[in-house]
Design a protein around this motif. Sequence first.
Motif, PDB file in Angstrom:
ATOM      1  N   THR A  63       0.823  -1.214   0.000  1.00 45.85           N
ATOM      2  CA  THR A  63       0.000   0.000   0.000  1.00 45.85           C
ATOM      3  C   THR A  63       0.855   1.261   0.000  1.00 45.85           C
ATOM      4  OG1 THR A  63      -1.845  -1.105   1.147  1.00 45.85           O
ATOM      5  CG2 THR A  63      -1.732   1.304   1.288  1.00 45.85           C
ATOM      6  N   GLY A  64       1.856   1.311   0.862  1.00 49.01           N
ATOM      7  CA  GLY A  64       2.658   2.503   1.027  1.00 49.01           C
ATOM      8  C   GLY A  64       3.404   2.938  -0.221  1.00 49.01           C
ATOM      9  N   SER A  65       3.918   1.971  -0.996  1.00 49.38           N
ATOM     10  CA  SER A  65       4.667   2.338  -2.202  1.00 49.38           C
ATOM     11  C   SER A  65       3.746   2.930  -3.260  1.00 49.38           C
ATOM     12  CB  SER A  65       5.409   1.122  -2.777  1.00 49.38           C
ATOM     13  OG  SER A  65       4.503   0.126  -3.222  1.00 49.38           O
ATOM     14  N   LEU A  66       2.508   2.408  -3.353  1.00 42.60           N
ATOM     15  CA  LEU A  66       1.552   2.941  -4.324  1.00 42.60           C
ATOM     16  C   LEU A  66       1.056   4.321  -3.898  1.00 42.60           C
ATOM     17  CD1 LEU A  66      -0.469  -0.328  -5.062  1.00 42.60           C
ATOM     18  CD2 LEU A  66       1.500   0.601  -6.295  1.00 42.60           C
ATOM     19  N   ALA A  73      11.134 -13.850   4.494  1.00 45.84           N
ATOM     20  CA  ALA A  73      11.041 -14.453   3.169  1.00 45.84           C
ATOM     21  C   ALA A  73       9.869 -15.419   3.090  1.00 45.84           C
ATOM     22  CB  ALA A  73      12.342 -15.179   2.836  1.00 45.84           C
ATOM     23  N   ALA A  74       9.546 -16.073   4.226  1.00 40.33           N
ATOM     24  CA  ALA A  74       8.476 -17.069   4.240  1.00 40.33           C
ATOM     25  C   ALA A  74       7.091 -16.440   4.196  1.00 40.33           C
ATOM     26  CB  ALA A  74       8.595 -17.937   5.493  1.00 40.33           C
ATOM     27  N   LYS A  75       6.997 -15.127   4.459  1.00 45.56           N
ATOM     28  CA  LYS A  75       5.685 -14.466   4.473  1.00 45.56           C
ATOM     29  C   LYS A  75       5.045 -14.459   3.096  1.00 45.56           C
ATOM     30  CE  LYS A  75       5.259 -10.626   6.769  1.00 45.56           C
ATOM     31  NZ  LYS A  75       5.548  -9.283   7.300  1.00 45.56           N
ATOM     32  N   GLY A  76       5.866 -14.400   2.067  1.00 48.10           N
ATOM     33  CA  GLY A  76       5.360 -14.517   0.705  1.00 48.10           C
ATOM     34  C   GLY A  76       4.577 -13.307   0.235  1.00 48.10           C
ATOM     35  N   ASN A  77       3.928 -13.486  -0.934  1.00 48.45           N
ATOM     36  CA  ASN A  77       3.215 -12.398  -1.602  1.00 48.45           C
ATOM     37  C   ASN A  77       1.726 -12.690  -1.538  1.00 48.45           C
ATOM     38  OD1 ASN A  77       2.835 -10.113  -3.133  1.00 48.45           O
ATOM     39  ND2 ASN A  77       3.184 -11.138  -5.080  1.00 48.45           N
ATOM     40  N   VAL A  78       1.067 -12.334  -0.414  1.00 48.71           N
ATOM     41  CA  VAL A  78      -0.292 -12.798  -0.161  1.00 48.71           C
ATOM     42  C   VAL A  78      -1.363 -11.766  -0.489  1.00 48.71           C
ATOM     43  CG1 VAL A  78       0.460 -14.410   1.610  1.00 48.71           C
ATOM     44  CG2 VAL A  78      -0.162 -12.102   2.264  1.00 48.71           C
ATOM     45  N   GLN A  79      -1.002 -10.518  -0.631  1.00 48.77           N
ATOM     46  CA  GLN A  79      -2.013  -9.490  -0.842  1.00 48.77           C
ATOM     47  C   GLN A  79      -2.124  -9.139  -2.323  1.00 48.77           C
ATOM     48  OE1 GLN A  79      -0.269  -6.758   1.981  1.00 48.77           O
ATOM     49  NE2 GLN A  79      -2.055  -6.958   3.301  1.00 48.77           N
ATOM     50  N   PHE A  80      -3.326  -8.841  -2.735  1.00 51.19           N
ATOM     51  CA  PHE A  80      -3.572  -8.564  -4.137  1.00 51.19           C
ATOM     52  C   PHE A  80      -3.297  -7.103  -4.478  1.00 51.19           C
ATOM     53  CE2 PHE A  80      -4.577 -12.659  -4.666  1.00 51.19           C
ATOM     54  CZ  PHE A  80      -5.898 -13.087  -4.598  1.00 51.19           C
ATOM     55  N   LEU A  81      -2.763  -6.892  -5.665  1.00 51.56           N
ATOM     56  CA  LEU A  81      -2.461  -5.546  -6.133  1.00 51.56           C
ATOM     57  C   LEU A  81      -3.701  -4.662  -6.104  1.00 51.56           C
ATOM     58  CD1 LEU A  81      -0.685  -3.416  -7.578  1.00 51.56           C
ATOM     59  CD2 LEU A  81      -1.340  -4.487  -9.731  1.00 51.56           C
ATOM     60  N   VAL A  82      -4.850  -5.200  -6.496  1.00 49.48           N
ATOM     61  CA  VAL A  82      -6.070  -4.392  -6.558  1.00 49.48           C
ATOM     62  C   VAL A  82      -6.434  -3.849  -5.186  1.00 49.48           C
ATOM     63  CG1 VAL A  82      -8.550  -4.460  -7.014  1.00 49.48           C
ATOM     64  CG2 VAL A  82      -6.960  -5.573  -8.596  1.00 49.48           C
ATOM     65  N   THR A  83      -6.339  -4.669  -4.152  1.00 47.36           N
ATOM     66  CA  THR A  83      -6.676  -4.223  -2.802  1.00 47.36           C
ATOM     67  C   THR A  83      -5.697  -3.167  -2.324  1.00 47.36           C
ATOM     68  OG1 THR A  83      -7.575  -6.411  -2.319  1.00 47.36           O
ATOM     69  CG2 THR A  83      -7.162  -4.963  -0.445  1.00 47.36           C
ATOM     70  N   VAL A 135      -5.393   4.651  -2.801  1.00 47.46           N
ATOM     71  CA  VAL A 135      -6.245   5.744  -3.300  1.00 47.46           C
ATOM     72  C   VAL A 135      -7.109   6.313  -2.171  1.00 47.46           C
ATOM     73  CG1 VAL A 135      -8.183   6.287  -4.818  1.00 47.46           C
ATOM     74  CG2 VAL A 135      -6.268   4.952  -5.689  1.00 47.46           C
ATOM     75  N   SER A 136      -7.606   5.445  -1.299  1.00 43.36           N
ATOM     76  CA  SER A 136      -8.420   5.912  -0.178  1.00 43.36           C
ATOM     77  C   SER A 136      -7.604   6.791   0.762  1.00 43.36           C
ATOM     78  CB  SER A 136      -8.999   4.718   0.584  1.00 43.36           C
ATOM     79  OG  SER A 136      -9.896   3.980  -0.226  1.00 43.36           O
ATOM     80  N   ILE A 137      -6.367   6.380   1.055  1.00 49.22           N
ATOM     81  CA  ILE A 137      -5.498   7.197   1.909  1.00 49.22           C
ATOM     82  C   ILE A 137      -5.192   8.522   1.231  1.00 49.22           C
ATOM     83  CG2 ILE A 137      -3.238   7.343   3.017  1.00 49.22           C
ATOM     84  CD1 ILE A 137      -3.281   4.259   3.160  1.00 49.22           C
ATOM     85  N   LEU A 138      -4.931   8.463  -0.073  1.00 53.12           N
ATOM     86  CA  LEU A 138      -4.642   9.680  -0.826  1.00 53.12           C
ATOM     87  C   LEU A 138      -5.813  10.655  -0.741  1.00 53.12           C
ATOM     88  CD1 LEU A 138      -2.398  10.840  -2.744  1.00 53.12           C
ATOM     89  CD2 LEU A 138      -3.832  10.038  -4.631  1.00 53.12           C
ATOM     90  N   GLU A 139      -7.019  10.128  -0.766  1.00 51.12           N
ATOM     91  CA  GLU A 139      -8.211  10.978  -0.660  1.00 51.12           C
ATOM     92  C   GLU A 139      -8.254  11.684   0.689  1.00 51.12           C
ATOM     93  OE1 GLU A 139     -12.950  10.744  -1.761  1.00 51.12           O
ATOM     94  OE2 GLU A 139     -11.876   8.892  -1.297  1.00 51.12           O
ATOM     95  N   HIS A 140      -7.881  10.977   1.754  1.00 50.23           N
ATOM     96  CA  HIS A 140      -7.848  11.604   3.081  1.00 50.23           C
ATOM     97  C   HIS A 140      -6.765  12.683   3.141  1.00 50.23           C
ATOM     98  CE1 HIS A 140     -10.828   8.948   4.735  1.00 50.23           C
ATOM     99  NE2 HIS A 140     -10.113   7.880   4.419  1.00 50.23           N
ATOM    100  N   CYS A 141      -5.619  12.434   2.520  1.00 56.34           N
ATOM    101  CA  CYS A 141      -4.549  13.437   2.488  1.00 56.34           C
ATOM    102  C   CYS A 141      -5.008  14.687   1.747  1.00 56.34           C
ATOM    103  CB  CYS A 141      -3.304  12.863   1.815  1.00 56.34           C
ATOM    104  SG  CYS A 141      -2.504  11.526   2.741  1.00 56.34           S
ATOM    105  N   GLY A 201     -12.600   9.319  11.712  1.00 54.19           N
ATOM    106  CA  GLY A 201     -13.457   8.145  11.817  1.00 54.19           C
ATOM    107  C   GLY A 201     -12.802   6.913  11.246  1.00 54.19           C
ATOM    108  N   VAL A 202     -13.628   5.973  10.814  1.00 51.89           N
ATOM    109  CA  VAL A 202     -13.137   4.709  10.269  1.00 51.89           C
ATOM    110  C   VAL A 202     -13.734   4.496   8.887  1.00 51.89           C
ATOM    111  CG1 VAL A 202     -12.950   2.213  10.597  1.00 51.89           C
ATOM    112  CG2 VAL A 202     -13.014   3.727  12.589  1.00 51.89           C
ATOM    113  N   GLN A 203     -12.895   4.186   7.923  1.00 52.59           N
ATOM    114  CA  GLN A 203     -13.346   3.867   6.579  1.00 52.59           C
ATOM    115  C   GLN A 203     -13.138   2.377   6.331  1.00 52.59           C
ATOM    116  OE1 GLN A 203     -11.286   5.804   3.365  1.00 52.59           O
ATOM    117  NE2 GLN A 203     -12.691   5.046   1.807  1.00 52.59           N
ATOM    118  N   LEU A 204     -14.200   1.688   5.921  1.00 55.30           N
ATOM    119  CA  LEU A 204     -14.111   0.286   5.539  1.00 55.30           C
ATOM    120  C   LEU A 204     -14.001   0.199   4.028  1.00 55.30           C
ATOM    121  CD1 LEU A 204     -16.883  -1.270   7.827  1.00 55.30           C
ATOM    122  CD2 LEU A 204     -14.462  -0.870   8.344  1.00 55.30           C
ATOM    123  N   VAL A 205     -12.991  -0.475   3.550  1.00 56.10           N
ATOM    124  CA  VAL A 205     -12.767  -0.622   2.114  1.00 56.10           C
ATOM    125  C   VAL A 205     -12.987  -2.091   1.763  1.00 56.10           C
ATOM    126  CG1 VAL A 205     -11.150  -0.274   0.207  1.00 56.10           C
ATOM    127  CG2 VAL A 205     -11.081   1.253   2.191  1.00 56.10           C
TER     128      VAL A 205
END
Length: 225
Positions: free
Chosen positions: A18-21, A179-189, A195-201, A212-216
């Motif tokens: 998320t942070g790099s995007l 290294a064992a944690k692997g690549n588990v999260q999807f690019l789309v998520t 983008v949601s964080i960028l909107e708050h910024c 508040g809290v935003q659910l994505v």
Amino acid sequence: MANNYTRYKFYVIGVGGTGSLLARDLPKLLLGTSHKMILVDGDTVESKNIERQGYQSQDVGDNKALALSRKINSLYPIECEFDDKYCTYESLFALIQDDKGYVPVIIGCVDNDATRMILEKVFKKLDDVIYIDSANSEYEGNIYITTKKNGIQQCNLRSQCYKFDLDKHPLDVSCQEQAAKGNVQFLVTNAKMAVSILEHCNALIMYQLKEGVQLVNRFETVFYD
């Protein structure tokens, strides 16, 4: 939260999925302003990161914060600072104290609650601060937006809503475990979260930030204040 003279410094903690995007586009919000940004991460770019993070093959082997700040500084007329070490309470608090002319905006893009505890500890120590804390799984995520002005807190921190896991800080995790944690999260998520964080910024800069809290979730976004 802000007035016409407020200057913000955005501390992006963790520049992985998320942070790099987020870091790729955040500079565009800062063009023509007096706001600043800094990237904080002790990780090294690996070949597997190219699939879902904001890196290319030429970055492999470089520190993530360094690699991204180098790109940003070459593309935009702003100064993107970097810290190539894992975030600790002492290191983050020292960075913020070095820039007292700016209101710190701590953006947590980390994947462990041990680091979130550090970020919340820094938040509690400061009188004026904005904390945007993101977390996500493969398909969904959430963002906690908490602010403090003159020591008065608006909305809850993540730990005030549920108990943190007793997981490990990156400094306490061996190279083999990482290294064992692997690549588990999807690019789309990750992209949706960024983008949601960028909107708050953007809302913060436009003096329209909403705590508040935003659910994505998949195919939908819900906001609670």
